[in-house]
Design an enzyme around this catalytic site. Structure first.
Site, PDB file in Angstrom:
ATOM      1  N   LYS A 292       0.848  -1.198   0.000  1.00  0.00           N
ATOM      2  CA  LYS A 292       0.000   0.000   0.000  1.00  0.00           C
ATOM      3  C   LYS A 292       0.881   1.244   0.000  1.00  0.00           C
ATOM      4  O   LYS A 292       1.779   1.372   0.837  1.00  0.00           O
ATOM      5  CB  LYS A 292      -0.851   0.019   1.283  1.00  0.00           C
ATOM      6  CG  LYS A 292      -2.292  -0.390   1.091  1.00  0.00           C
ATOM      7  CD  LYS A 292      -3.014  -0.288   2.412  1.00  0.00           C
ATOM      8  CE  LYS A 292      -4.486  -0.104   2.239  1.00  0.00           C
ATOM      9  NZ  LYS A 292      -5.186  -0.035   3.534  1.00  0.00           N
TER      10      LYS A 292
HETATM   11  O1  G3P Z   1      -8.989   0.320   4.188  1.00  0.00           O
HETATM   12  C1  G3P Z   1      -8.955   1.618   4.719  1.00  0.00           C
HETATM   13  C2  G3P Z   1      -9.642   1.653   6.021  1.00  0.00           C
HETATM   14  O2  G3P Z   1      -8.923   0.901   6.945  1.00  0.00           O
HETATM   15  C3  G3P Z   1      -9.905   2.999   6.543  1.00  0.00           C
HETATM   16  O3  G3P Z   1     -11.070   2.892   7.276  1.00  0.00           O
HETATM   17  O4  G3P Z   1     -12.756   3.479   8.930  1.00  0.00           O
HETATM   18  O5  G3P Z   1     -10.364   4.206   9.241  1.00  0.00           O
HETATM   19  O6  G3P Z   1     -11.785   5.258   7.495  1.00  0.00           O
HETATM   20  P1  G3P Z   1     -11.525   4.036   8.293  1.00  0.00           P
END
Ligand code: G3P
Length: 214
Positions: free
Chosen positions: A83
């Site tokens: 990533k």
């Molecule tokens: O895959 C990306 C994810 O982990 C981000 O999620 O909920 O932290 O915006 P969030």
């Protein structure tokens, strides 16, 4: 649509893998920091449990160090995808890594322009963060729709990973748009199972079966 799980937690990954619907895993530094296992051991075990792509994130910020870090990460297992956040330096690194056959997942994508750049650079996966756009009152799924249109227009090979998913409706909307992949937190995956009429129906069938002549 492929299902990835968005977690670094081995129990969650093993459980979801057991359901037979898991195609890959995405992690990020925040998710890894929640776990007690050493990073290298954690990644090795995740890659053993799930044969599909397992995304692990680079934290370097200059192109040269990103490439070196990505090569080290990619060498940890054959199914690693690296990533890399969408920045100028990240884009330079992506081109080099793509030419070496290393799978790049371009992350922290918040615009169609960013997704287009990532695909041009040879990224294998592009991850728009839907929930974080919804959080600032911008419709995250509009971004997914635009990216899918652009990739289709030019037959880009990159697959769209709908990320930052917060609830089952996000998963359904991603599927309706034809997104290639949704990366879903464990709690949301569990919610996909539930419907009260299923529970009521099972309860009734079991009660009736108890009265059946056998
Ligand atoms: O895959 C990306 C994810 O982990 C981000 O999620 O909920 O932290 O915006 P969030």
């Amino acid at each position: 649509m492929k299902f990835f799980i968005d977690t670094a937690n081995l129990e969650e990954i093993r459980e979801a893998a057991g359901w037979g619907i898991l195609d890959g895993v995405t992690t990020n530094p925040t998710l890894v920091a929640r776990e007690k296992t050493a990073f290298a051991d954690l990644v090795a075990e995740i890659c053993r449990v799930v044969p599909g792509p397992v995304s692990v994130e680079c934290v370097a910020s200059e192109a040269g160090p990103i490439v070196e870090e990505a090569r080290r990460l990619a060498a940890m297992a054959p199914n690693i995808a690296v990533k890399i956040p969408l920045t100028r330096e990240g884009l330079k690194a992506t081109r080099t890594l793509a030419q070496e056959g290393i799978k790049v997942n371009t992350t922290l994508v918040f615009s169609t322009a960013q997704a287009l750049l990532a695909a041009k650079a040879g990224s294998r996966f592009v991850s728009p963060f839907i929930g974080r756009l919804d959080d600032i009152s911008q419709e995250g799924m509009d971004l997914v729709r635009e990216i899918l249109t652009v990739f289709e227009n030019y037959r880009f090979q990159a697959e769209v990973i709908v990320a930052s998913i917060r609830h089952p409706r996000h998963v359904i909307e991603a599927a309706l748009l034809g997104a290639h992949i949704a990366t879903v937190p464990f709690a949301v995956l569990e919610k996909l199972f539930h419907h009260p009429l299923t529970d009521i129906g099972i309860d009734k069938f079991l009660k009736d079966w108890g009265r059946a002549v056998k």
